[in-house]
Design a protein around this motif. Structure first.
Motif, PDB file in Angstrom:
ATOM      1  N   PRO A  89       0.834  -1.211   0.000  1.00 35.76           N
ATOM      2  CA  PRO A  89       0.000   0.000   0.000  1.00 35.76           C
ATOM      3  C   PRO A  89       0.870   1.262   0.000  1.00 35.76           C
ATOM      4  O   PRO A  89       1.898   1.316   0.680  1.00 35.76           O
ATOM      5  N   GLY A  90       0.468   2.236  -0.773  1.00 31.10           N
ATOM      6  CA  GLY A  90       1.185   3.511  -0.823  1.00 31.10           C
ATOM      7  C   GLY A  90       2.385   3.515  -1.749  1.00 31.10           C
ATOM      8  O   GLY A  90       2.996   4.551  -1.954  1.00 31.10           O
ATOM      9  N   SER A  91       2.735   2.374  -2.335  1.00 34.39           N
ATOM     10  CA  SER A  91       3.881   2.343  -3.243  1.00 34.39           C
ATOM     11  C   SER A  91       3.412   2.586  -4.681  1.00 34.39           C
ATOM     12  O   SER A  91       2.224   2.556  -4.980  1.00 34.39           O
ATOM     13  N   ARG A  92       4.369   2.838  -5.547  1.00 38.33           N
ATOM     14  CA  ARG A  92       4.078   3.022  -6.973  1.00 38.33           C
ATOM     15  C   ARG A  92       5.131   2.245  -7.752  1.00 38.33           C
ATOM     16  O   ARG A  92       6.313   2.308  -7.442  1.00 38.33           O
ATOM     17  N   VAL A  93       4.690   1.525  -8.775  1.00 34.97           N
ATOM     18  CA  VAL A  93       5.582   0.710  -9.603  1.00 34.97           C
ATOM     19  C   VAL A  93       5.744   1.381 -10.956  1.00 34.97           C
ATOM     20  O   VAL A  93       4.770   1.828 -11.562  1.00 34.97           O
ATOM     21  N   TYR A  94       6.999   1.450 -11.418  1.00 31.48           N
ATOM     22  CA  TYR A  94       7.329   1.991 -12.737  1.00 31.48           C
ATOM     23  C   TYR A  94       7.949   0.853 -13.532  1.00 31.48           C
ATOM     24  O   TYR A  94       9.002   0.339 -13.164  1.00 31.48           O
ATOM     25  N   LEU A  95       7.285   0.445 -14.603  1.00 30.11           N
ATOM     26  CA  LEU A  95       7.696  -0.708 -15.385  1.00 30.11           C
ATOM     27  C   LEU A  95       8.137  -0.245 -16.768  1.00 30.11           C
ATOM     28  O   LEU A  95       7.413   0.491 -17.439  1.00 30.11           O
ATOM     29  N   THR A  96       9.317  -0.694 -17.194  1.00 31.04           N
ATOM     30  CA  THR A  96       9.829  -0.364 -18.528  1.00 31.04           C
ATOM     31  C   THR A  96      10.153  -1.658 -19.257  1.00 31.04           C
ATOM     32  O   THR A  96      10.889  -2.497 -18.734  1.00 31.04           O
ATOM     33  N   ALA A  97       9.604  -1.812 -20.447  1.00 28.27           N
ATOM     34  CA  ALA A  97       9.911  -2.969 -21.288  1.00 28.27           C
ATOM     35  C   ALA A  97      11.172  -2.653 -22.088  1.00 28.27           C
ATOM     36  O   ALA A  97      11.224  -1.651 -22.794  1.00 28.27           O
ATOM     37  N   LEU A  98      12.181  -3.498 -21.956  1.00 23.34           N
ATOM     38  CA  LEU A  98      13.422  -3.298 -22.704  1.00 23.34           C
ATOM     39  C   LEU A  98      13.425  -4.097 -24.000  1.00 23.34           C
ATOM     40  O   LEU A  98      13.975  -3.655 -25.000  1.00 23.34           O
ATOM     41  N   SER A  99      12.811  -5.283 -23.965  1.00 24.32           N
ATOM     42  CA  SER A  99      12.737  -6.101 -25.177  1.00 24.32           C
ATOM     43  C   SER A  99      11.601  -7.104 -25.048  1.00 24.32           C
ATOM     44  O   SER A  99      11.144  -7.410 -23.949  1.00 24.32           O
ATOM     45  N   GLY A 100      11.154  -7.615 -26.191  1.00 26.92           N
ATOM     46  CA  GLY A 100      10.089  -8.599 -26.209  1.00 26.92           C
ATOM     47  C   GLY A 100       8.710  -7.958 -26.204  1.00 26.92           C
ATOM     48  O   GLY A 100       8.564  -6.742 -26.266  1.00 26.92           O
ATOM     49  N   MET A 101       7.696  -8.818 -26.131  1.00 23.90           N
ATOM     50  CA  MET A 101       6.309  -8.364 -26.066  1.00 23.90           C
ATOM     51  C   MET A 101       5.675  -8.992 -24.826  1.00 23.90           C
ATOM     52  O   MET A 101       5.658 -10.207 -24.686  1.00 23.90           O
ATOM     53  N   VAL A 102       5.154  -8.141 -23.947  1.00 21.25           N
ATOM     54  CA  VAL A 102       4.626  -8.613 -22.672  1.00 21.25           C
ATOM     55  C   VAL A 102       3.218  -8.070 -22.445  1.00 21.25           C
ATOM     56  O   VAL A 102       2.937  -6.924 -22.764  1.00 21.25           O
ATOM     57  N   GLU A 103       2.362  -8.939 -21.925  1.00 21.18           N
ATOM     58  CA  GLU A 103       1.032  -8.506 -21.493  1.00 21.18           C
ATOM     59  C   GLU A 103       1.129  -8.214 -20.000  1.00 21.18           C
ATOM     60  O   GLU A 103       1.566  -9.068 -19.234  1.00 21.18           O
ATOM     61  N   THR A 130       3.059 -11.388 -18.533  1.00 27.46           N
ATOM     62  CA  THR A 130       3.059 -12.620 -19.319  1.00 27.46           C
ATOM     63  C   THR A 130       3.763 -12.391 -20.655  1.00 27.46           C
ATOM     64  O   THR A 130       3.410 -11.469 -21.400  1.00 27.46           O
ATOM     65  N   ASN A 131       4.744 -13.229 -20.951  1.00 25.89           N
ATOM     66  CA  ASN A 131       5.446 -13.159 -22.231  1.00 25.89           C
ATOM     67  C   ASN A 131       4.489 -13.602 -23.331  1.00 25.89           C
ATOM     68  O   ASN A 131       3.993 -14.717 -23.322  1.00 25.89           O
ATOM     69  N   LYS A 132       4.222 -12.711 -24.294  1.00 18.79           N
ATOM     70  CA  LYS A 132       3.298 -13.003 -25.387  1.00 18.79           C
ATOM     71  C   LYS A 132       4.013 -13.150 -26.731  1.00 18.79           C
ATOM     72  O   LYS A 132       3.359 -13.282 -27.759  1.00 18.79           O
ATOM     73  N   GLY A 133       5.323 -13.150 -26.713  1.00 19.89           N
ATOM     74  CA  GLY A 133       6.063 -13.250 -27.971  1.00 19.89           C
ATOM     75  C   GLY A 133       6.865 -14.535 -28.059  1.00 19.89           C
ATOM     76  O   GLY A 133       6.691 -15.456 -27.262  1.00 19.89           O
ATOM     77  N   ASN A 134       7.786 -14.558 -29.036  1.00 19.86           N
ATOM     78  CA  ASN A 134       8.621 -15.733 -29.224  1.00 19.86           C
ATOM     79  C   ASN A 134      10.086 -15.458 -28.892  1.00 19.86           C
ATOM     80  O   ASN A 134      10.981 -16.118 -29.394  1.00 19.86           O
ATOM     81  N   THR A 135      10.311 -14.442 -28.050  1.00 18.50           N
ATOM     82  CA  THR A 135      11.649 -14.135 -27.531  1.00 18.50           C
ATOM     83  C   THR A 135      11.524 -13.851 -26.040  1.00 18.50           C
ATOM     84  O   THR A 135      10.418 -13.687 -25.512  1.00 18.50           O
ATOM     85  N   THR A 136      12.648 -13.761 -25.374  1.00 14.65           N
ATOM     86  CA  THR A 136      12.657 -13.433 -23.945  1.00 14.65           C
ATOM     87  C   THR A 136      12.230 -11.982 -23.743  1.00 14.65           C
ATOM     88  O   THR A 136      12.665 -11.093 -24.473  1.00 14.65           O
ATOM     89  N   VAL A 137      11.382 -11.770 -22.758  1.00 16.95           N
ATOM     90  CA  VAL A 137      10.974 -10.416 -22.365  1.00 16.95           C
ATOM     91  C   VAL A 137      11.946  -9.944 -21.290  1.00 16.95           C
ATOM     92  O   VAL A 137      12.258 -10.674 -20.351  1.00 16.95           O
ATOM     93  N   ARG A 138      12.404  -8.725 -21.428  1.00 14.42           N
ATOM     94  CA  ARG A 138      13.282  -8.130 -20.414  1.00 14.42           C
ATOM     95  C   ARG A 138      12.627  -6.844 -19.929  1.00 14.42           C
ATOM     96  O   ARG A 138      12.298  -5.967 -20.732  1.00 14.42           O
ATOM     97  N   LEU A 139      12.404  -6.754 -18.607  1.00 16.42           N
ATOM     98  CA  LEU A 139      11.728  -5.611 -17.981  1.00 16.42           C
ATOM     99  C   LEU A 139      12.583  -5.031 -16.870  1.00 16.42           C
ATOM    100  O   LEU A 139      13.331  -5.756 -16.207  1.00 16.42           O
ATOM    101  N   ILE A 140      12.421  -3.748 -16.629  1.00 13.49           N
ATOM    102  CA  ILE A 140      12.965  -3.100 -15.434  1.00 13.49           C
ATOM    103  C   ILE A 140      11.764  -2.665 -14.603  1.00 13.49           C
ATOM    104  O   ILE A 140      10.876  -1.972 -15.105  1.00 13.49           O
ATOM    105  N   GLU A 141      11.735  -3.095 -13.352  1.00 17.33           N
ATOM    106  CA  GLU A 141      10.656  -2.723 -12.438  1.00 17.33           C
ATOM    107  C   GLU A 141      11.249  -1.915 -11.299  1.00 17.33           C
ATOM    108  O   GLU A 141      12.108  -2.409 -10.577  1.00 17.33           O
TER     109      GLU A 141
END
Length: 147
Positions: A89-103, A130-141
């Protein structure tokens, strides 16, 4: 300091400067030691395998008391998914997709992110990537905690 009915010119200038910057004078002249430079080498941190080995979570910046934030990298392999357990509670998440396709599902809403797409949301909501592509998804959270 008042000298012969005049305000010290230095304080007067600083006061006007603080007013222009929209900060209290006390904050402007406060002496706070700035943290130095910190290096966190990737080789010093082992990734944590999660969800049957389909996800690797690497710590990046550990929790910092000054910024009240921390960050990690998530690698989600083909057909993998990551479901967050840290709903703060009270936190905020900042998500950045570096590669791949993610739901990204946050609460009941869903978004599809691709390279360089960013999404921010309240950290108390359930979330799943969820990885929705055919490569590895890379994220920064990055998670920012309430001050």
């Amino acid at each position: 300091q008042i000298e012969r009915g005049c305000v010290n010119p230095t304080i007067s200038v600083l006061s006007k400067l603080a007013q222009g910057l929209h900060v209290p004078l006390e904050k402007l002249i406060e002496c706070v030691e700035e943290p130095g430079i910190t290096l966190h080498r990737g080789v010093d941190h082992v990734g944590q395998r999660l969800f049957g080995g389909k996800v690797i979570r690497y710590p990046l910046f550990p929790y910092d008391t000054d910024s009240r934030a921390e960050s990690c990298q998530l690698d989600i392999f083909i057909s993998g998914a990551y479901e967050a357990t840290d709903l703060i509670p009270g936190s905020r998440v900042y998500l950045t997709a570096l590669s791949g396709m993610v739901e990204v599902q946050v609460g009941e809403e869903k978004w599809n992110l691709e390279s360089r797409d960013c999404l921010s949301f309240p950290g108390h909501l359930p979330r799943k990537y969820t990885n929705k592509g055919n490569t590895t998804v890379r994220l920064i959270e990055r998670t920012m905690y309430q001050k």
